[in-house]
Design a protein around this motif. Sequence first.
Motif, short mmCIF file in Angstrom:
data_model
loop_
_atom_site.label_atom_id
_atom_site.label_comp_id
_atom_site.label_asym_id
_atom_site.label_seq_id
_atom_site.Cartn_x
_atom_site.Cartn_y
_atom_site.Cartn_z
N LYS A 58 22.68 14.60 15.64
CA LYS A 58 23.85 13.75 15.45
C LYS A 58 25.09 14.61 15.21
O LYS A 58 26.18 14.34 15.75
N ALA A 59 24.92 15.66 14.38
CA ALA A 59 26.07 16.52 14.08
C ALA A 59 26.61 17.19 15.34
O ALA A 59 27.82 17.30 15.53
N VAL A 60 25.69 17.63 16.21
CA VAL A 60 26.12 18.27 17.47
C VAL A 60 26.81 17.26 18.38
O VAL A 60 27.84 17.54 18.98
N ALA A 61 26.22 16.07 18.45
CA ALA A 61 26.74 15.05 19.38
C ALA A 61 28.10 14.52 18.95
O ALA A 61 28.92 14.14 19.79
N THR A 62 28.33 14.46 17.64
CA THR A 62 29.58 13.86 17.14
C THR A 62 30.64 14.88 16.79
O THR A 62 31.74 14.51 16.37
N ALA A 63 30.32 16.17 16.96
CA ALA A 63 31.31 17.20 16.63
C ALA A 63 32.48 17.13 17.61
O ALA A 63 32.27 17.09 18.83
#
Length: 524
Positions: A67-72
């Motif tokens: 999620k962190a990678v996708a929403t960065a």
Amino acid sequence: MCSYLHKAPNGIYYFRMSIPLDLRPFMGGKREIKMSLGLKDRDAAKLVIPDRTKAAHKLLDRARRDKAVATAPEPALPKSPARLDRERAQWEYDQEQAALIEDAAFAADMEIEALEPIMDALAAGHEPNASLSDIARAGRLLVTHEREKADADKRSAIAKMYARYGENGPAVEGQNQPVDCQSDPQPTGPCKGVYLDTDIVDGWAAERKPSPRGKDAYWRDAKLFNSMIGRKSVEQITKADVMAYKRMLIADPKRSQINVRDRLAYLRTLLEWAAQEDIIPGNPARDVKMAVSERGEKRKDFDTDNLTALFSGPVHANRAIPKDGMAGGQAAYWLPLIALFMGARREEIGQLRVCDVKRVPYIDEAEQRQEAWCIDITDTGDDDALPNQIKNEASNRLVPLHPKLIELGFIEYVERLPDQAGRVFPGLKPIGIGQKLTDKWGQWFSRYKVACGIADKAKVFHSFRHTWKTHAVDAGIPERICRQFQGHEGKDAADKYGATPSMRVLVAAIAAYRVPGLKLSGTE
């Protein structure tokens, strides 16, 4: 109390942990982590819960990282001139590919329409009255159709099986299942009963007003998605579903990268409309795209020899208007000329009404009032049964006629038409689901150009637009003016500012356009 321990009706104990709502898109859209412990003794089951809890938290941690990678957020960097040039070239290539796909789909539709009586006869076990080559081709199409139908039935059956049992099949008593995210058969809230192939397609089409063929294309893609993933209310469609759809499309050896890209784009458009209408909270297909490395055959310009051969043919050299109904009478003579000297699309020319050919006043450089003969390419007009169709908003345009067309007698031809309230080319008749006036004419032209000695398959009617752009650039016509003549949208936000070029500028630009080496004989 052990909160993750649950006993099934068959007596088997299960580990079950709820997945936070924000992590579900990154765990395949699942509602909970569930696994069978394979034990019926509660005390024994409690002993293995700590290990299963650690395994489940590892899955949740991985989902949080995803999620962190996708929403960065991506850093906003200024675009260099070289990057802008690359993006513009890619945009033009994508436009060409979209047109190629449209032409290929139309050709396939026309072939099926022509061979449909033979296919029906073969399916019924009758001997068709047709040539051996047509029977052979119809037979191959019929076999392909039956295979596709069988594949769709198979995918539907598999989807129903997965919906009932999950990917691991029915649970076997005593079997120690691996940790897995089990499918959630129902949404967390009540099912809205809003479906992609009915409500969403109809709602999107009512707002966007596509052509009948365009709406049918989106409907067929919605049905394709349902056949592969299973028909479900639209709020139940997850990113995992879209990713699975993409993998199935890629695995199909009959589909090219471009075909997969377009299927995903159609789905993305429908789901984006549903998100904008607050039917779903977000578009699960927004970030699911297909990278395309393959390149299709690019359309080529007509060179001087091609144009000389074409316009030396009987239609233009002798004004021998074909009796073939597909040629559309005078359309056989005028459509290639208007496309060459104006850069317009085939259907834009074929659907012109007499009222679309008009004199427009303007002020010249000497500040004198002048008038120019123009064609008004528009989707507005009479409220008849067949409204004009254009590609996009930028296609609405008023442009002056090239002097050569006036010299050849186009205005005299229009003024002599018996029906001054009708169309410029009354010999063209609408056909098919898209009700296009020039579809059959395009088939006639394809044969005629070959008869004139132009056999290169990459040189089609749309090549006139490429040819026009080449000669327009050579004549020094600015890009902004070229886009106005051809009905192209701007490439970036800067192109949206400023008024349409003045008629004075357009008249001067079209007068500068010429086709070196081409000699046309005769005037009307």
